[in-house]
Design a protein around this motif. Sequence first.
Motif, PDB file in Angstrom:
ATOM      1  N   ARG A   1       0.933  -1.128   0.072  1.00 40.99           N
ATOM      2  CA  ARG A   1       0.223   0.332  -0.375  1.00 40.99           C
ATOM      3  C   ARG A   1       0.769   1.019   0.005  1.00 40.99           C
ATOM      4  O   ARG A   1       0.051   2.841  -0.587  1.00 40.99           O
ATOM      5  N   ILE A   2       1.974   1.107   0.551  1.00 37.96           N
ATOM      6  CA  ILE A   2       3.019   2.077   0.721  1.00 37.96           C
ATOM      7  C   ILE A   2       3.273   2.625  -0.916  1.00 37.96           C
ATOM      8  O   ILE A   2       3.796   4.107  -1.463  1.00 37.96           O
ATOM      9  N   GLY A   3       3.948   2.001  -1.299  1.00 34.45           N
ATOM     10  CA  GLY A   3       4.024   2.137  -3.224  1.00 34.45           C
ATOM     11  C   GLY A   3       5.776   1.971  -3.521  1.00 34.45           C
ATOM     12  O   GLY A   3       6.264   1.384  -2.398  1.00 34.45           O
ATOM     13  N   GLN A   4       6.101   3.338  -4.511  1.00 33.21           N
ATOM     14  CA  GLN A   4       7.580   3.059  -4.662  1.00 33.21           C
ATOM     15  C   GLN A   4       7.961   4.093  -3.821  1.00 33.21           C
ATOM     16  O   GLN A   4       7.811   5.155  -2.931  1.00 33.21           O
TER      17      GLN A   4
ATOM     18  N   GLN B   1      12.199  -4.628  -1.617  1.00 32.45           N
ATOM     19  CA  GLN B   1      13.045  -4.124  -2.251  1.00 32.45           C
ATOM     20  C   GLN B   1      13.789  -2.798  -1.399  1.00 32.45           C
ATOM     21  O   GLN B   1      14.896  -3.303  -1.332  1.00 32.45           O
ATOM     22  N   PHE B   2      13.107  -1.779  -0.658  1.00 35.79           N
ATOM     23  CA  PHE B   2      13.602  -0.962  -0.176  1.00 35.79           C
ATOM     24  C   PHE B   2      13.979  -1.005   1.444  1.00 35.79           C
ATOM     25  O   PHE B   2      15.281  -0.913   1.808  1.00 35.79           O
ATOM     26  N   VAL B   3      12.905  -1.898   2.069  1.00 37.46           N
ATOM     27  CA  VAL B   3      13.357  -2.271   3.352  1.00 37.46           C
ATOM     28  C   VAL B   3      14.442  -3.657   3.350  1.00 37.46           C
ATOM     29  O   VAL B   3      14.724  -3.516   4.272  1.00 37.46           O
ATOM     30  N   VAL B   4      14.848  -4.421   2.134  1.00 38.74           N
ATOM     31  CA  VAL B   4      15.389  -5.798   2.547  1.00 38.74           C
ATOM     32  C   VAL B   4      16.418  -5.833   2.724  1.00 38.74           C
ATOM     33  O   VAL B   4      16.889  -5.947   4.258  1.00 38.74           O
TER      34      VAL B   4
END
Lengths: 315, 257
Positions: B50-53, B61-64
């Motif tokens: 729900r956050i999007g990019q 991908q950002f959080v990994v």
Amino acid sequence: MTSALKIRQLAKQYDGGFEALKGIDLTVEPGDFFALLGPNGAGKSTTIGVICSLVNKTSGSVEVFGHNIDTHFSLAKQKIGVVPQEFNFNNFEKVIDILITQAGYYGIPSSLARQRAEKYLKKLGIWDKRDVPSRNLSGGMKRRLMIARALVHEPELLILDEPTAGVDIELRRSMWTFLEEINQAGRTIILTTHYLEEAEQLCRNIAIIDQGVIVENTSMKSLLQTLQKETFIFDISETLDLDFALGGYGCKVIGENNLEVSLAKEQNLNALFQRLSDAGLTVTSMRNKSNRLEELFVNLVETQTDDKVEEAEEE
Amino acid sequence: MSPREQFTAFYTILYREIRRFMRIWIQTLVPPAITIVLYFVIFGSLIGSRIGQMDGFSYMQFVVPGLIMMAVMTNSYSNVVSSFFGAKFQHSVEELLVSPVPNYIILLGFTLGGVARGLMVGLSVTLLSLFFTELHIYNLPVMVAIVLLTAMLFSLMGFINAVYAESFDDISIIPTFVLTPLIYLGGVFYSISLLPEFWAGVSKANPVLYMVNAFRYGVLGISDINISWAFTMIIFFVVVAFLFSLHLLNSGKGLRQ
């Protein structure tokens, strides 16, 4: 010849201000079996702690086979094996791993460490427990494990801090035999113990420490020769009167068939037996009231305490 | 000790440390993997969708990279703090103190033991993340270097904590009240570009931000901070923590009476 251990003016004051060691001097020669005795809190464990780098000294110097523990700590530590008073191994490690790991700390590769571990675990009778976690060993086995661990790097000086505490008499005697064997093989041993019979039987030289001061440092033989009196307990067949006396001897009835007699250094047992026989008494057995070293030890420590009390009263 | 003997001693400590956490793998390796998977599911898949990019990448991908670093940090730290404090508590540390092992070897052994666990957990978390997203490595040397340095730093911090600790409470206070806030506020879950200018500035005082962003740069090629500066900061902290730890060992703080 270089001394196995040379301590000069060693002092230790703990953070709270307590002076555990007040400038002691001590020399132990190579190959000796040396007893370091003293009452609880006298400074024995602190001395051992300093030698083994577990306690920071306040001043003084310690040399092990000529290597100063401050300036040549690595060489000095290679020479020492220590068996502490309290169990201090990892409870979750297997017996064999404890030994191999300890050897590794001394730079001994694992193949050689494994051979040494096998040798000492077999000698101490716990080889069959090699794969058991150390927490599952009995108290006596744990003591033997600590001795094996201290020997795995084959040190020239072995220090044992009450190694037989809480060990049954059979095991204690087998440990004595083992220690005598490794001493005869040339290893210097320093022993602290509360079993004075143990010190008397095993050690050739002795130091007694009390309140941070060495109050006696001599050979076991010459120390025992200073014993002024010895006390024996006789078991008598006949019933004794409570006021029974034996002229010329310190004598006390301690049971209706038990007599306690103090024998001065210049008196002998033959004459005493003659007197007992003349008094119509039949001796069925006899024993020392306490071990000879114990009598001396108590006298020395009591004298030291009395001196301190007098000094305090004068102040 | 000769260099060869010193290496044997170092290897012995490291091997013992690895054996310790492998023996209790159910306590040391499995829980962090499960925790991080839960983060992947909740923050990455459920909320992230729900956050999007973020900075041009999907939120997952950002959080990994941040979550991998979080696992490395917490496990490196907790391995050394619990192992060294446990050795103090059981007095088995005396086995080392009476031996001729130089203090820097003791420190290296414990530190690399922590690094080993951090890397092992980091690797397992990385593999698990592949079930949730695709990972493209942008710069492998940066990624490897930063993860190693970070694991070293947190291992050293764990060591310092263990030296000062006098009870089991003392080894949980720092992770709970210092490390967790620093990690959560260190850019694991968001880019500081989302913060107001003031809070973005405050965040730059958090060393974890540099580690997370440098690692994210290695994976994704994006970062909130300058990579050279990040490396400088982390190396500086590693050197300071190592020297301070060595000083503690040399002085016998908490170890010798």
